[in-house]
Design a protein around this motif. Structure first.
Motif, short mmCIF file in Angstrom:
data_model
loop_
_atom_site.label_atom_id
_atom_site.label_comp_id
_atom_site.label_asym_id
_atom_site.label_seq_id
_atom_site.Cartn_x
_atom_site.Cartn_y
_atom_site.Cartn_z
N ARG A 1 46.46 -3.38 28.64
CA ARG A 1 45.44 -4.41 28.87
C ARG A 1 44.03 -3.83 28.81
NH1 ARG A 1 47.90 -5.64 34.68
NH2 ARG A 1 47.43 -3.72 35.77
N MET A 2 43.90 -2.50 28.94
CA MET A 2 42.58 -1.90 28.79
C MET A 2 42.06 -2.11 27.37
SD MET A 2 40.24 -0.51 30.52
CE MET A 2 41.21 -0.14 31.99
N VAL A 3 42.96 -2.18 26.40
CA VAL A 3 42.56 -2.46 25.02
C VAL A 3 41.97 -3.87 24.92
CG1 VAL A 3 43.45 -2.82 22.69
CG2 VAL A 3 44.21 -0.85 24.02
N ILE A 4 42.57 -4.82 25.62
CA ILE A 4 42.08 -6.20 25.59
C ILE A 4 40.72 -6.30 26.30
CG2 ILE A 4 42.62 -8.59 26.16
CD1 ILE A 4 44.42 -7.30 24.07
N ILE A 5 40.53 -5.50 27.34
CA ILE A 5 39.21 -5.45 27.99
C ILE A 5 38.16 -4.93 27.01
CG2 ILE A 5 37.87 -4.30 29.79
CD1 ILE A 5 40.32 -4.45 31.58
N ALA A 6 38.53 -3.93 26.22
CA ALA A 6 37.61 -3.43 25.19
C ALA A 6 37.34 -4.51 24.15
CB ALA A 6 38.21 -2.19 24.53
#
Length: 612
Positions: A399-404
């Motif tokens: 989900r850190m990718v989606i935050i990016a």
């Protein structure tokens, strides 16, 4: 959870990080490069986030363009670019809210197509039809007060209607009604719903790809080549670590970035063919929309910096006619999102979302629709199915990718030139990408049937009939809308939108038939569906890591008695169980055998809990 700055060296055998560096396994047994709670290195987060953004850009751009004629903006490309920037900016805000405080799965939020039909139906009413002179480009002066008044009054009406209807979605989500319904929703409801999210889009995807089939097939070729044939080929890339300093690390680049690489190469080819005048310059010629300058006027006129803000088009207004129509779109959007949650959890290696997480997600989407109405995007927001498909191809579910990706959307929404450049992606490239993405999503929907007994004639009938009716009834209703007229405009809009939404028709039929036709829990797949992600204490801790609220919010409020009874939070029993586990861990005592087994395999006991 985190990577601690380590580099991911994916092995050909597993195509995933080793146990010491993160990664995980999806319920289907497929190795994941990064699971939902993993944190890839910052540069991978940025690149993967851009890939998700570029995957969503087709839908983000399509919604304002589809609404432009109803808003009398078909000849005002600059205002269209402002709408595109606004919807990109708001989608970034909504994505952050959903990933951090909502369902907490790696899922992108963006403009929903389910609102487009009722909005266009509302704008087609006699009092909102565009004046005849707005259809003539030579008579339109985009900077004149008269023209601005024409389109902004319509936009304000759309804004107010979306704001009011979003309150209904907020209530359904945070009141727990969605969670209550999930007791009766199983694989035979989820399967046709997810499948029908994308099957009705075959015509629009085909039309986009059909603008130049050569470019579309080239895009498909690149994505399939990278994601399927070259995914086990390692690419040595320079990297730096304190211990090893400068060295080359083997990264499975093609598996992680197939969509981004395929889209970029096709886009580059379109640019070369545009510069060399191979693609036709005439707007009516076949292949013109494959040119990168087909919307060049937007790029030259768009400002470098523009910050969208609530009420930028004026004070919203409301009419009863629009509310009833868009309510049908809200219902369809919620049903689609529930299916997306399950598909997303399955592809990113997360447990099935519990009822409180689904309630929180739907409620947060309602807040997202409210923000979209306040900012004036022209539509609401929902979970993007095409980005769920990206998870299945890249095997990266962090989900850190989606935050990016959300941060990329915020920046692109602020810098008008960036949004204008992204809006210039050739339509055939987007169409080719959608053919791959939508195929993956449809397959994910069908794969839900693995939990059921498909040797049962009962289950075969329910799925087959629901799926076929979800294609047939909307097709008939769209062609024979006059036969559905009751004389009440608002009721006609509700009936038409519901009957022309395939995912609603198929999902509703699957829900009714599955809960009324006699069948055992095992036959219906409910037992396997519920047990598929359960595995004792280890799974309990994983559910806590994935779906708990961040920043210790749950830890502080779990001890408040009334807080445990909120529908968007875990039950009191769950909170009490986790508190007992916490106390037992602190005293190095075991409260149940599963904790002992967890210690035997070398897992750390739980040292904190974030149950909200």
């Amino acid at each position: 959870m985190g990577k601690r700055g380590s580099h991911c060296h994916l092995s050909p055998a597993h195509a995933a990080c080793g146990p010491e560096e993160g990664g995980g396994t999806s319920p289907s047994g497929t190795k994941l490069g990064y699971s939902v709670t993993d944190v890839p290195p910052w540069y991978l987060c940025i690149l993967l986030g851009i890939q998700h953004f570029l995957t969503a850009i087709g839908g983000l751009v399509a919604v304002p363009l589809m609404l432009s004629k109803g808003l009398c903006l078909q000849h005002d490309l600059l205002t269209q670019s402002h709408l595109i920037s606004t919807i990109i900016f708001v989608s970034g805000i909504c994505t952050l809210l959903q990933v951090v405080f909502g369902v907490r799965l790696p899922i992108i939020q963006g403009g929903t197509l389910t609102f487009v039909t009722p909005i266009l139906a509302m704008l087609s009413l006699p009092n909102w039809k565009c004046p005849a002179w707005t259809n003539n480009a030579t008579l339109v002066n985009a900077s004149s007060p008269e023209f601005i008044q024409v389109w902004q009054t319509r936009m304000r009406e759309v804004q107010g209607t979306i704001i009011v209807t979003s309150c209904f979605q907020i209530f359904v989500g945070f009141s727990g009604l969605i969670g209550f319904l999930m007791r009766f929703i199983g694989p035979l409801t989820i399967a046709p719903t997810i499948t029908l999210v994308v099957l009705p889009l075959f015509e629009s995807a085909g039309d986009m790809a059909g603008q130049h089939w050569g470019i579309a097939f080239l895009t498909i070729f690149f994505i399939v080549l990278f994601s399927q044939y070259l995914k086990h080929i390692a690419v040595p890339l320079p990297s730096y670590q304190r211990g090893k300093k400068s060295h080359f690390s083997s990264i499975y680049l093609f598996q992680i970035f197939p969509v981004l690489l395929g889209l970029s190469l096709s886009w580059l080819l379109c640019y070369v063919l545009t510069v060399t005048s191979v693609l036709p310059a005439a707007p009516t010629a076949y292949g013109h929309l494959a040119r990168t300058d087909s919307r060049g006027d937007v790029l030259s006129r768009a400002p470098w910096f523009r910050l969208p803000y609530p009420g930028q088009w004026g004070t919203p207004t409301v009419s009863l006619a629009g509310i009833f129509g868009i309510l049908a779109g809200v219902i369809s959007s919620m049903l689609e999102s529930v299916g997306d949650y399950y598909a997303c959890a399955r592809l990113c290696g997360a447990p099935s979302p519990p009822k409180h997480a689904i309630s929180r997600g739907i409620g947060m989407e309602g807040i997202g629709c409210l923000l979209a109405g306040a900012w004036g995007t022209g539509t609401g927001t929902t979970s993007y199915s095409e980005n769920v498909g990206v998870l299945g191809i890249t095997k990266v579910g962090s989900r850190m990718v989606i935050i990016a990706a959300a941060c990329a959307m915020l920046l692109s929404g602020i810098f008008g030139k960036v949004g204008a450049v992204l809006a210039s992606i050739p339509i055939p490239v987007i169409g080719g990408m959608f053919l791959v993405m939508f195929g993956v999503i449809a397959a994910v929907g069908v794969s839900s049937l693995q939990y059921t007994d498909m040797n049962s004639s009962r289950n075969i009938f329910i799925f087959g009939f629901s799926l076929f009716a979800g294609l047939t009834i909307p097709n008939w209703a769209s062609k024979n809308s006059a036969l559905l007229e009751t004389g009440i405009i608002q009721l006609d809009q509700v009936i038409l939108v519901l009957l022309t939404t395939g995912m609603f028709v198929g999902g509703l039929l699957g829900f009714i038939l599955d809960n009324t036709i006699p069948g055992t829990q095992e036959e219906r797949g409910l037992l396997a569906w519920k047990e598929s992600h359960k595995g004792g204490m280890e799974s309990s801790q994983l559910i806590s890591k994935v779906y708990d609220l961040p920043f210790g919010i749950g830890t502080r409020y779990c001890n408040v008695s009334w807080f445990r009874y909120l529908p968007a939070c875990p039950t009191k029993l769950s909170c009490d169980k986790r508190i007992d586990e916490l106390k037992a861990a602190r005293h190095n005592t075991s409260v149940e055998p599963s904790l002992e087994r967890n210690s035997e395999i070398g897992a750390d006991p739980p040292i904190s809990t974030n149950w909200c």
